[in-house]
Design a protein around this motif. Structure first.
Motif, mmCIF file in Angstrom:
data_model
loop_
_atom_site.group_PDB
_atom_site.id
_atom_site.type_symbol
_atom_site.label_atom_id
_atom_site.label_comp_id
_atom_site.label_asym_id
_atom_site.label_seq_id
_atom_site.Cartn_x
_atom_site.Cartn_y
_atom_site.Cartn_z
ATOM 1 N N VAL A 94 11.410 -2.262 0.124
ATOM 2 C CA VAL A 94 9.640 -2.406 -0.014
ATOM 3 C C VAL A 94 9.556 -1.305 0.836
ATOM 4 O O VAL A 94 8.481 -0.284 0.460
ATOM 5 C CB VAL A 94 9.500 -3.732 0.242
ATOM 6 C CG1 VAL A 94 7.820 -3.504 0.087
ATOM 7 C CG2 VAL A 94 9.670 -4.693 -1.007
ATOM 8 N N ARG A 99 11.153 1.349 2.129
ATOM 9 C CA ARG A 99 11.412 2.510 1.538
ATOM 10 C C ARG A 99 10.689 3.063 0.150
ATOM 11 O O ARG A 99 10.451 4.247 0.246
ATOM 12 C CB ARG A 99 13.037 2.335 0.917
ATOM 13 C CG ARG A 99 13.985 2.437 2.361
ATOM 14 C CD ARG A 99 15.480 2.940 1.895
ATOM 15 N NE ARG A 99 15.944 2.463 0.608
ATOM 16 C CZ ARG A 99 16.467 1.157 0.806
ATOM 17 N NH1 ARG A 99 16.654 0.365 1.881
ATOM 18 N NH2 ARG A 99 17.016 0.547 -0.144
ATOM 19 N N LEU A 100 10.202 2.193 -0.517
ATOM 20 C CA LEU A 100 9.432 2.431 -1.536
ATOM 21 C C LEU A 100 8.168 2.884 -1.231
ATOM 22 O O LEU A 100 7.593 3.834 -1.650
ATOM 23 C CB LEU A 100 9.125 0.894 -2.311
ATOM 24 C CG LEU A 100 8.336 1.079 -3.687
ATOM 25 C CD1 LEU A 100 9.114 1.862 -4.504
ATOM 26 C CD2 LEU A 100 8.340 -0.550 -4.161
ATOM 27 N N GLU A 111 6.784 6.762 -1.947
ATOM 28 C CA GLU A 111 5.572 6.988 -2.579
ATOM 29 C C GLU A 111 4.444 7.982 -1.763
ATOM 30 O O GLU A 111 4.015 9.128 -2.198
ATOM 31 C CB GLU A 111 4.852 5.739 -2.592
ATOM 32 C CG GLU A 111 5.208 4.694 -3.713
ATOM 33 C CD GLU A 111 4.894 5.260 -5.127
ATOM 34 O OE1 GLU A 111 4.025 5.657 -5.414
ATOM 35 O OE2 GLU A 111 5.739 4.898 -5.998
ATOM 36 N N LEU A 133 3.128 -2.452 -4.845
ATOM 37 C CA LEU A 133 4.391 -3.266 -4.225
ATOM 38 C C LEU A 133 4.719 -4.532 -4.948
ATOM 39 O O LEU A 133 3.639 -5.412 -5.407
ATOM 40 C CB LEU A 133 4.164 -3.344 -2.938
ATOM 41 C CG LEU A 133 3.917 -2.131 -2.071
ATOM 42 C CD1 LEU A 133 3.664 -2.227 -0.378
ATOM 43 C CD2 LEU A 133 5.287 -1.121 -2.267
#
Lengths: 112, 112
Positions: free
Chosen positions: A34, A36-37, A41, A56
């Motif tokens: 999460v 890294r997400l 972004e 998320l």
């Protein structure tokens, strides 16, 4: 008025000096998918995004925790604009301390 | 004699195809400082090293576990020469799948 000296950037939480951040802390932050997400972004956006802008798969309080960990690891800068908490990747500073690491992780995340 | 077909490379443990390895598994392997130490030694050596050659601040059984995790994450290849278990970084394969990641991590580990 001293209290409005920084305009919309009041209530800025503390940010560590990037030189105090070690690879261990960075990897502990980035081992979480999460987080890294979020970094992905912000990297793609190339500008600050409010917490609500980034979709998320976790609750709001968990998301707040993830942003906190990223801030503590020197990866993002947070500040308020009105009631929106904004998040910006500390990309240049980070690239200077950890050359090539962010681009390599982004490339790895982007591959099929 | 079929049993000596691979010379000293008998008892080779299974190795995953690098294409089946995701970034999550790689980061979970490399978030551990002892495992990064192993990878750093193999990177610097540019050749296979036996387990005993790499000085680690952990017990032999813990070290064996760390080598196992690295092998499962596609980072190292293990094989026997006589009674020595040798370890080689799968550097080219890994670089192809995760361009720039190993050099960036090695550089980050090397800085003061």
């Amino acid at each position: 008025m001293a209290s409005t000296q920084h305009g919309g950037r009041e209530r800025v939480p503390p940010h560590p000096d990037i030189d105090t951040i070690g690879l261990q802390q960075v990897l502990e932050a980035l081992v979480d998918p999460v987080r890294r997400l979020i970094v992905g972004e912000l990297y793609a956006a190339s500008e600050a995004l409010s917490c609500g802008t980034i979709e998320l798969p976790v609750s709001k309080s968990t998301a707040t925790h993830h942003f906190h960990v990223l801030r503590e690891a020197g990866l993002i800068r947070q500040y308020y604009v009105g009631t929106s908490r904004m998040n910006a990747l500390r990309r240049e500073e980070f690239d200077e301390s950890f050359p090539g690491l962010l681009p390599a992780l982004i490339a790895a995340a982007d591959r099929a």
